[in-house]
Design an enzyme around this catalytic site. Structure first.
Site, PDB file in Angstrom:
ATOM      1  CD  GLU A   9      -3.002  -0.736   0.019  1.00 28.44           C
ATOM      2  OE1 GLU A   9      -3.082   0.424  -0.437  1.00 28.44           O
ATOM      3  OE2 GLU A   9      -3.662  -1.678  -0.431  1.00 28.44           O
ATOM      4  CE1 TYR A  61      -7.204   2.411  -1.301  1.00 24.42           C
ATOM      5  CE2 TYR A  61      -4.940   2.937  -0.743  1.00 24.42           C
ATOM      6  CZ  TYR A  61      -5.855   2.133  -1.377  1.00 24.42           C
ATOM      7  OH  TYR A  61      -5.430   1.034  -2.071  1.00 24.42           O
ATOM      8  CG  ASP A  83      -7.803   2.751  -5.828  1.00 24.48           C
ATOM      9  OD1 ASP A  83      -8.984   2.472  -6.124  1.00 24.48           O
ATOM     10  OD2 ASP A  83      -6.843   2.426  -6.534  1.00 24.48           O
ATOM     11  CB  CYS A 112     -13.133   1.428 -15.788  1.00 21.57           C
ATOM     12  SG  CYS A 112     -14.232   2.852 -15.739  1.00 21.57           S
ATOM     13  CB  CYS A 120     -16.617   1.102 -23.071  1.00 21.15           C
ATOM     14  SG  CYS A 120     -16.218   2.606 -22.139  1.00 21.15           S
ATOM     15  CB  CYS A 161     -16.461  -2.645 -19.422  1.00 14.35           C
ATOM     16  SG  CYS A 161     -16.896  -2.299 -17.706  1.00 14.35           S
ATOM     17  CB  CYS A 194     -21.558   1.561 -17.418  1.00 15.91           C
ATOM     18  SG  CYS A 194     -20.609   3.073 -17.194  1.00 15.91           S
TER      19      CYS A 194
END
Length: 375
Positions: free
Chosen positions: A122, A205, A223, A278, A285, A288, A294
């Site tokens: 992280e 986060y 995030d 994305c 797209c 996706c 969406c």
């Protein structure tokens, strides 16, 4: 088209603004991201790690034992009457199914990476792409496989090992977090969100990500990749705001699955979707898994209309100068005289300013005899 819009049925708005991308993370036993990350960062790459990167790291704490503790957050999924939970669940399940097939094999996603491995990833993945993190991550955990091992070493060694990952203050903060873990938690990364947030360098986060990915807690992990997926899929906007708004957090918590393991899986899956499909610049797209659900796609993918999205410059900046001077200290085996920096950066005025900044940030130390070294 109207049926799709009605089915998504979200009236929670997210302000238009800039957004970057952040590397993906991990689920508690199989996945981890970046990221990134809590902070704006560059898009992650799609590099796959080598077999040598798959080190088996000691687990800092059992996820099963931690599962009995309270979740990091427990929002009411019925708090927003305008949210179509059935449609939201469909988005989540399709994303998780896609992730099961397309997730990258990253070392911090290994079942035995442990909470410390997740935590290190992280910190490293903030504003740094996966391809650059992989070798640094492996080297770091080989040298410091536990928080106690890092805390026992000098903070300057953490800065030295950080190398070219950028934003080296993260190394100092990670060292400080390790010391706090030893002092407050007996050397084991805490599973509680509130306790995590009290550690140096751990914000909202990062605390949520560690709680979710390392311990399977139910937490809204926001995030830059997740935020972009939420903005497009549910709010119909191309990008979310610079900073997390109250409406955006409410949306993230409203769609969060009630089961902790499903919530952790959604966090990892939506990060990966934002990192690989994305994306900020060239969303794929047609590939996706939630294309038909969406809202942004249903609205005809309207172009971003917010403030200009600012890119970060580097060449010729004080940040580049600081990096050059810090490299001199990282490669030195003994304290160096100020003249050692002259060949690393000109002009002199900017060099002096950069060196003063390194000292102020605790990344360099000026000795009584006028020489310099790492902290």
């Amino acid at each position: 088209m109207n049926d799709i819009r009605q089915r998504i049925g979200l009236r929670v708005r997210v302000d238009n603004a800039t957004i970057g991308g952040m590397p993906p993370q991990t689920t508690p036993t199989a996945a981890s991201e970046t990221g990134p990350i809590s902070s704006n960062a560059p898009e992650t790459g799609t590099n796959n790690p080598t077999q040598s990167a798959k080190k088996r790291l000691p687990a800092a704490r059992s996820a099963a034992a931690a599962a009995t503790r309270p979740p990091a957050v427990a929002p009411d999924r019925n708090a927003d009457p305008n949210l179509d939970l059935e449609a939201a669940d469909d988005v989540i399940e399709r994303t998780r199914a896609w992730f099961a097939v397309h997730r990258r094999d990253l070392p911090w996603r290994a079942s035995d990476a442990g909470a410390w491995g997740v935590m290190v990833s992280e910190f490293m993945l903030q504003q740094t792409p996966v391809s650059r993190v992989l070798p640094a991550y492996e080297a770091w955990l080989t040298r410091w496989p536990t928080p106690s091992a890092l805390a026992a070493d000098e903070p300057g060694e953490a800065v030295r090992m950080w190398g070219r990952l950028g934003y080296p203050r993260r190394a100092l903060r990670l060292h400080g977090a390790a010391a706090a873990i030893v002092e407050r938690h007996g050397g084991a990364v805490p599973a509680d969100y509130a306790e995590l947030k009290e550690l140096p360098g751990v914000g909202d986060y990062t605390a949520a990500a560690i709680a979710s990915f390392a311990f399977g807690r139910r937490a809204a992990v926001l995030d830059t990749n997740v935020r972009r997926v939420l903005a497009r899929a549910f709010s119909g906007t191309e990008f979310p705001a610079d900073a997390v708004s109250a409406a955006e957090r409410a949306l993230a918590e409203a769609v969060l699955p009630e089961a902790a393991e499903h919530a952790a899986g959604w966090a990892a899956a939506s990060m990966e979707l934002g990192a690989l499909v994305c994306t900020a610049k060239t969303p794929k797209c047609l590939a996706c898994p939630i294309n038909a659900l969406c809202r942004w796609n249903a609205l005809g993918r309207p172009a971003y209309e917010g403030p200009p999205r600012r890119g970060q410059t580097y060449a010729g900046t004080d940040r580049q100068a600081r990096g050059r001077l810090l490299a001199v200290l990282r490669h030195a085996t003994a304290p160096v005289a100020e003249s050692a920096f002259e060949s690393a950066w000109n002009p002199a005025e900017q060099r002096e300013r950069a060196l003063a900044g390194l000292i102020a940030d605790g990344l360099a130390v000026r000795l009584p005899d006028g020489r310099y070294r790492l902290p």
